[in-house]
Design an enzyme around this catalytic site. Structure first.
Site, PDB file in Angstrom:
ATOM      1  N   SER A  16      11.554   6.541   3.335  1.00 62.58           N
ATOM      2  CA  SER A  16      11.049   6.440   1.964  1.00 62.58           C
ATOM      3  C   SER A  16      10.853   7.845   1.409  1.00 62.58           C
ATOM      4  O   SER A  16      10.300   8.718   2.075  1.00 62.58           O
ATOM      5  CB  SER A  16       9.729   5.668   1.958  1.00 62.58           C
ATOM      6  OG  SER A  16       9.140   5.688   0.684  1.00 62.58           O
TER       7      SER A  16
ATOM      8  N   HIS B  74      -2.943  -2.087  -0.847  1.00 64.62           N
ATOM      9  CA  HIS B  74      -1.495  -1.900  -0.694  1.00 64.62           C
ATOM     10  C   HIS B  74      -0.872  -1.639  -2.060  1.00 64.62           C
ATOM     11  O   HIS B  74      -0.961  -2.464  -2.958  1.00 64.62           O
ATOM     12  CB  HIS B  74      -0.871  -3.122  -0.025  1.00 64.62           C
ATOM     13  CG  HIS B  74      -1.350  -3.341   1.383  1.00 64.62           C
ATOM     14  ND1 HIS B  74      -0.935  -4.376   2.178  1.00 64.62           N
ATOM     15  CD2 HIS B  74      -2.214  -2.609   2.143  1.00 64.62           C
ATOM     16  CE1 HIS B  74      -1.525  -4.284   3.361  1.00 64.62           C
ATOM     17  NE2 HIS B  74      -2.313  -3.216   3.364  1.00 64.62           N
ATOM     18  N   THR B  75      -0.248  -0.457  -2.199  1.00 61.85           N
ATOM     19  CA  THR B  75       0.261  -0.025  -3.503  1.00 61.85           C
ATOM     20  C   THR B  75       1.752  -0.301  -3.635  1.00 61.85           C
ATOM     21  O   THR B  75       2.530  -0.004  -2.724  1.00 61.85           O
ATOM     22  CB  THR B  75       0.032   1.495  -3.663  1.00 61.85           C
ATOM     23  OG1 THR B  75      -1.300   1.789  -3.236  1.00 61.85           O
ATOM     24  CG2 THR B  75       0.218   1.928  -5.103  1.00 61.85           C
TER      25      THR B  75
ATOM     26  N   GLY C 189       2.017   2.897   3.770  1.00 62.87           N
ATOM     27  CA  GLY C 189       2.972   2.497   2.729  1.00 62.87           C
ATOM     28  C   GLY C 189       3.509   1.091   2.982  1.00 62.87           C
ATOM     29  O   GLY C 189       4.608   0.738   2.560  1.00 62.87           O
ATOM     30  N   LYS C 190       2.677   0.272   3.649  1.00 65.83           N
ATOM     31  CA  LYS C 190       3.086  -1.088   4.013  1.00 65.83           C
ATOM     32  C   LYS C 190       3.454  -1.920   2.783  1.00 65.83           C
ATOM     33  O   LYS C 190       4.476  -2.609   2.762  1.00 65.83           O
ATOM     34  CB  LYS C 190       1.949  -1.780   4.797  1.00 65.83           C
ATOM     35  CG  LYS C 190       1.620  -1.081   6.098  1.00 65.83           C
ATOM     36  CD  LYS C 190       0.390  -1.678   6.782  1.00 65.83           C
ATOM     37  CE  LYS C 190      -0.919  -1.428   6.080  1.00 65.83           C
ATOM     38  NZ  LYS C 190      -1.375  -0.023   6.079  1.00 65.83           N
TER      39      LYS C 190
ATOM     40  N   GLN D 185      -4.321  -2.373   7.475  1.00 66.03           N
ATOM     41  CA  GLN D 185      -4.845  -1.263   8.278  1.00 66.03           C
ATOM     42  C   GLN D 185      -3.703  -0.694   9.135  1.00 66.03           C
ATOM     43  O   GLN D 185      -2.562  -0.765   8.727  1.00 66.03           O
ATOM     44  CB  GLN D 185      -6.046  -1.717   9.141  1.00 66.03           C
ATOM     45  CG  GLN D 185      -7.306  -2.034   8.344  1.00 66.03           C
ATOM     46  CD  GLN D 185      -7.278  -3.374   7.660  1.00 66.03           C
ATOM     47  OE1 GLN D 185      -7.077  -4.384   8.275  1.00 66.03           O
ATOM     48  NE2 GLN D 185      -7.479  -3.398   6.350  1.00 66.03           N
TER      49      GLN D 185
HETATM   50  P1  GDP Z   1      -0.585   0.748   2.450  1.00 59.55           P
HETATM   51  O1  GDP Z   1      -2.046   0.468   2.511  1.00 59.55           O
HETATM   52  O2  GDP Z   1       0.016   0.925   3.806  1.00 59.55           O
HETATM   53  O3  GDP Z   1       0.192  -0.252   1.631  1.00 59.55           O
HETATM   54  O4  GDP Z   1      -0.445   2.157   1.722  1.00 59.55           O
HETATM   55  P2  GDP Z   1      -1.261   2.645   0.408  1.00 59.55           P
HETATM   56  O5  GDP Z   1      -0.714   1.946  -0.775  1.00 59.55           O
HETATM   57  O6  GDP Z   1      -2.712   2.578   0.634  1.00 59.55           O
HETATM   58  O7  GDP Z   1      -0.907   4.191   0.406  1.00 59.55           O
HETATM   59  C1  GDP Z   1       0.386   4.644   0.303  1.00 59.55           C
HETATM   60  C2  GDP Z   1       0.475   5.541  -0.942  1.00 59.55           C
HETATM   61  O8  GDP Z   1       1.647   6.321  -0.887  1.00 59.55           O
HETATM   62  C3  GDP Z   1       0.566   4.765  -2.234  1.00 59.55           C
HETATM   63  O9  GDP Z   1      -0.062   5.487  -3.248  1.00 59.55           O
HETATM   64  C4  GDP Z   1       2.074   4.684  -2.482  1.00 59.55           C
HETATM   65  O10 GDP Z   1       2.396   4.550  -3.863  1.00 59.55           O
HETATM   66  C5  GDP Z   1       2.513   6.020  -1.967  1.00 59.55           C
HETATM   67  N1  GDP Z   1       3.863   6.065  -1.388  1.00 59.55           N
HETATM   68  C6  GDP Z   1       4.498   5.122  -0.640  1.00 59.55           C
HETATM   69  N2  GDP Z   1       5.677   5.604  -0.180  1.00 59.55           N
HETATM   70  C7  GDP Z   1       5.779   6.849  -0.643  1.00 59.55           C
HETATM   71  C8  GDP Z   1       6.775   7.892  -0.488  1.00 59.55           C
HETATM   72  O11 GDP Z   1       7.781   7.740   0.189  1.00 59.55           O
HETATM   73  N3  GDP Z   1       6.527   9.082  -1.113  1.00 59.55           N
HETATM   74  C9  GDP Z   1       5.415   9.299  -1.855  1.00 59.55           C
HETATM   75  N4  GDP Z   1       5.267  10.480  -2.418  1.00 59.55           N
HETATM   76  N5  GDP Z   1       4.470   8.368  -2.020  1.00 59.55           N
HETATM   77  C10 GDP Z   1       4.646   7.158  -1.407  1.00 59.55           C
HETATM   78  P1  IMO Z   2      -4.689  -0.495   4.427  1.00 57.23           P
HETATM   79  O1  IMO Z   2      -4.277  -1.933   4.694  1.00 57.23           O
HETATM   80  C1  IMO Z   2      -7.096   2.925   5.698  1.00 57.23           C
HETATM   81  C2  IMO Z   2     -10.928   2.042   7.667  1.00 57.23           C
HETATM   82  C3  IMO Z   2     -12.175   2.428   6.911  1.00 57.23           C
HETATM   83  C4  IMO Z   2     -13.107   2.720   8.057  1.00 57.23           C
HETATM   84  C5  IMO Z   2     -12.705   1.673   9.097  1.00 57.23           C
HETATM   85  C6  IMO Z   2     -13.575   0.422   9.101  1.00 57.23           C
HETATM   86  O2  IMO Z   2      -4.721  -0.147   2.995  1.00 57.23           O
HETATM   87  O3  IMO Z   2      -3.900   0.448   5.273  1.00 57.23           O
HETATM   88  P2  IMO Z   2     -13.812  -1.662   7.464  1.00 57.23           P
HETATM   89  O4  IMO Z   2     -14.163  -1.741   6.015  1.00 57.23           O
HETATM   90  O5  IMO Z   2     -12.490  -2.265   7.802  1.00 57.23           O
HETATM   91  O6  IMO Z   2     -14.900  -2.191   8.346  1.00 57.23           O
HETATM   92  O7  IMO Z   2     -13.715  -0.084   7.779  1.00 57.23           O
HETATM   93  O8  IMO Z   2     -11.375   1.296   8.779  1.00 57.23           O
HETATM   94  N1  IMO Z   2      -9.984   1.179   6.905  1.00 57.23           N
HETATM   95  C7  IMO Z   2      -8.841   1.600   6.377  1.00 57.23           C
HETATM   96  N2  IMO Z   2      -8.297   2.839   6.308  1.00 57.23           N
HETATM   97  N3  IMO Z   2      -6.428   1.862   5.212  1.00 57.23           N
HETATM   98  C8  IMO Z   2      -6.930   0.624   5.286  1.00 57.23           C
HETATM   99  O9  IMO Z   2      -6.231  -0.475   4.901  1.00 57.23           O
HETATM  100  C9  IMO Z   2      -8.215   0.445   5.861  1.00 57.23           C
HETATM  101  N4  IMO Z   2      -9.012  -0.619   6.076  1.00 57.23           N
HETATM  102  C10 IMO Z   2     -10.076  -0.151   6.726  1.00 57.23           C
HETATM  103  O10 IMO Z   2     -11.969   3.567   6.111  1.00 57.23           O
HETATM  104  O11 IMO Z   2     -12.813   3.982   8.622  1.00 57.23           O
HETATM  105 MG    MG Z   3      -3.873   1.246   1.774  1.00 59.15          MG
END
Ligand code: GDP
Ligand code: IMO
Ligand code: MG
Length: 422
Positions: A409, A42-43, A16-17, A222
Site C-alpha cells: 500500500s 478502521h479508516t 491499515g486493516k 487491534q
Molecule cells: P486500522 O485500524 O488497521 O484499520 O488502521 P487505521 O485506520 O487506524 O490507521 C491506518 C491509517 O493509515 C489511516 O489513517 C489510513 O487512512 C492510513 N493509511 C492506510 N494505508 C496507508 C498507506 O499506504 N499510506 C499512507 N500514507 N496512509 C495509509
Molecule cells: P484497531 O482495530 C490500536 C489499545 C489501546 C490500549 C490497549 C487496551 O483500530 O487497530 P482497550 O480499550 O482495548 O481495553 O485498550 O489496546 N488498542 C488499540 N490500539 N488500534 C486499535 O484498534 C486498538 N484497540 C485497542 O490503546 O493500549
Molecule cells: Mg485503527
C-alpha cells in the site's frame, strides 16, 4: 466447501486493516468482524471521502455484500447508532446489508465507567485503554454475567437491571459514583435503534454460506501484539486478536480457515502504554509520526512511532499461520535516507531471535540498515516501478518472515494499492 480467509494486524493495531478489507471485499460475499469492539477505528478512503468504522465491518461500502458483527464482538449500542446514522446520512443504508450475532455481548454504560475506574485505580500502571468499556465487558462475558444482543428479545429489563446494580456496587467500592440516569436513557434509546437490525445466529449463517460456495472474509481488529494471551501483557486488549479468535468469534472450525492475510506497516506504531523496543523518541520518530499522520482514529491520541520489529513480526506470523503479507504506508518512508529493521534483540549481552516472555528495559533492538529509496511511492502504480532500494527492503522482509508480500500500500486511498506477483 469454501474456507474463511482472515485479515488481521501483526503489530499493535492501526496497520491499515480497514483500507485493505475494503479493497478485498469485491472478491467476497460476506465480511465479518470476529472480536474487539468500538476500541477499533478502521479508516477507509475512496472518491475523496474518508470514513472511520468502529463496530461495522469494512466491507460495507462495496456493493451488496453481507456484513456480519460476529459473536466474538462486544457491541456498544450508542456508538453503533452514531456510526450507523452517520453512514446513513452519507448515503449508505446498512439495514439490509448488516446482521448482528445474537451472541455478541453488549457494552453497558456502566462498563465504560468501570473501564475509567479501573484505569484510575491503576495510577501509574495505566494501560491507556480506549475507554470504551472493552475490558469490563469481556470480563463479564468470561465470568458469566454478560448481556448478549439476543437478550434484547428475552426478559431484557430484569437482566439489564441486575447487571447495572452489580456494576454500581463495584463502582462504589472503587469510589467511583456517578449519576447514570442520562447515560442509561440514551442507552435504552439506542437499544430501540438496535432492534431495527436483523439478529442472527451468525455461526449458522457463516457455515451455511461456506457450504453454498460463498466466500467469507474475516476482519480482525487491534493487532496480534495486543492479543490477550500472546501480546505484551498486561498492556493488551481483552480479546484474542490472533487467527484462533476467528474460530471462536465466528464459530468457524480451524480446518475451515483458508488464507491468513497478515498486515503490517513498513515501520511500527503503538498507542497507549506498554513496551515498544524499537520506539524512536527522537526526530526520526517525530518525522514518522508527522508524515504518517499517526494520531488515533478513535481517541485522537498521538501514536508512538519506531522502526519495524522483525522479532515481533516473526512471532506474530508464526502465531497466525500467515500465508500472505500486506505491507502498508510504504510512502511514509520515502524521504528517509536510512531505514532500519530490528532483526534481533540484545538481552543482557545475548542476542535473542525469539520474542521473549517480557519486553523490559533490558531488551535492546539490533538493527540492520537499508538505504532509503528517495522516490514518491504514492505515484507508483505497479510493482515494476518499485525503486531498487525498495525492492531490496521488501525482499529482505520476505526472507526474514518466510512469507511473500502479496500487497503493497502506497497511500490511504483505495486506489493506492499494488498487487504483487513476483
Ligand atoms: P486500522 O485500524 O488497521 O484499520 O488502521 P487505521 O485506520 O487506524 O490507521 C491506518 C491509517 O493509515 C489511516 O489513517 C489510513 O487512512 C492510513 N493509511 C492506510 N494505508 C496507508 C498507506 O499506504 N499510506 C499512507 N500514507 N496512509 C495509509
Ligand atoms: P484497531 O482495530 C490500536 C489499545 C489501546 C490500549 C490497549 C487496551 O483500530 O487497530 P482497550 O480499550 O482495548 O481495553 O485498550 O489496546 N488498542 C488499540 N490500539 N488500534 C486499535 O484498534 C486498538 N484497540 C485497542 O490503546 O493500549
Ligand atoms: Mg485503527
Amino acid at each position: 466447501m469454501e474456507k474463511v480467509d482472515v485479515l488481521l494486524g501483526l503489530q499493535w493495531g492501526d496497520e491499515g486493516k480497514g483500507k485493505i478489507v475494503d479493497v478485498l471485499t469485491p472478491q467476497y460475499d460476506l465480511v465479518a468482524r470476529f472480536q474487539g469492539g468500538p476500541n477499533a477505528g478502521h479508516t477507509l478512503e475512496f472518491n475523496g471521502e474518508k470514513y472511520i468504522l468502529r463496530s461495522i465491518p469494512s466491507g460495507i461500502f462495496q456493493g451488496n455484500k453481507i456484513n456480519v458483527i460476529g459473536n466474538g464482538v462486544v457491541l456498544d449500542p450508542v456508538l453503533f447508532q452514531e456510526e450507523a446514522e452517520a453512514l446513513a446520512k452519507s448515503g449508505h443504508d446498512l439495514t439490509k446489508r448488516l446482521v448482528i450475532s445474537r451472541k455478541a455481548h453488549l457494552i453497558l454504560p456502566t462498563h465504560r465507567l468501570l473501564d475509567a475506574a479501573n484505569e484510575a485505580a491503576k495510577g501509574g500502571a495505566k494501560i491507556g485503554t480506549t475507554g470504551k468499556g472493552i475490558g469490563p465487558t469481556y470480563t463479564d462475558k468470561i465470568s458469566r454475567y454478560g448481556l448478549r444482543a439476543g437478550d434484547i428479545e428475552h426478559d431484557f429489563e430484569s437482566k439489564y437491571n441486575a447487571a447495572k446494580e452489580r456494576h454500581l456496587r463495584m463502582l462504589a467500592s472503587l469510589n467511583y459514583t456517578q449519576d447514570i440516569a442520562e447515560l442509561e436513557a440514551r442507552w435504552m434509546q439506542a437499544i430501540e435503534f438496535l432492534k431495527t437490525f436483523t439478529f442472527v445466529d451468525s455461526e449458522f449463517l457463516v457455515n451455511k454460506s461456506l457450504k453454498e460456495g460463498k466466500k467469507v472474509l474475516a476482519e480482525g481488529a487491534q493487532g496480534s501484539l495486543l492479543d490477550i494471551d500472546f501480546g505484551s501483557y498486561p498492556f493488551v486488549t481483552s480479546s484474542n486478536t490472533v487467527c484462533a479468535g476467528c474460530c471462536t468469534g465466528l464459530g468457524v472450525a480451524p480446518r475451515n480457515i483458508g488464507d491468513v492475510y497478515g498486515i503490517f506497516k513498513a515501520y511500527c506504531t503503538r498507542v497507549g502504554a506498554g513496551p515498544f523496543p524499537t520506539e524512536l523518541l527522537d526526530e526520526t520518530g517525530e518525522k514518522l509520526c508527522d508524515l504518517g499522520h499517526e494520531f488515533g482514529s478513535v481517541t485522537g491520541r498521538r501514536r508512538r512511532c519506531g522502526w519495524i520489529d522483525l522479532v515481533a513480526l516473526r512471532y506474530t506470523v508464526m502465531l497466525n499461520g500467515v500465508s500472505k503479507l500486506i505491507m502498508m504506508k510504504s510512502d511514509v518512508m520515502d524521504t528517509f535516507p536510512v531505514i532500519k529493521a530490528c532483526v534481533a534483540y540484545e538481552i543482557d549481552g545475548k542476542e535473542v531471535k525469539d520474542f521473549p516472555y517480557e519486553l523490559n528495559e533490558n531488551v535492546k533492538p539490533v538493527y540492520k540498515e537499508f538505504k532509503g529509496w528517495n522516490k514518491t511511492m504514492q505515484d507508483v502504480k505497479t510493482e515494476n516501478e518499485f525503486p531498487v532500494e525498495f525492492k531490496e527492503y521488501i525482499k529482505f522482509l520476505e526472507s526474514e518472515l518466510g512469507v511473500e508480500i502479496a500487497i503493497v500500500s502506497v497511500g490511504p486511498d483505495r486506489e493506492q494499492t499494488i498487487m504483487c506477483h513476483h
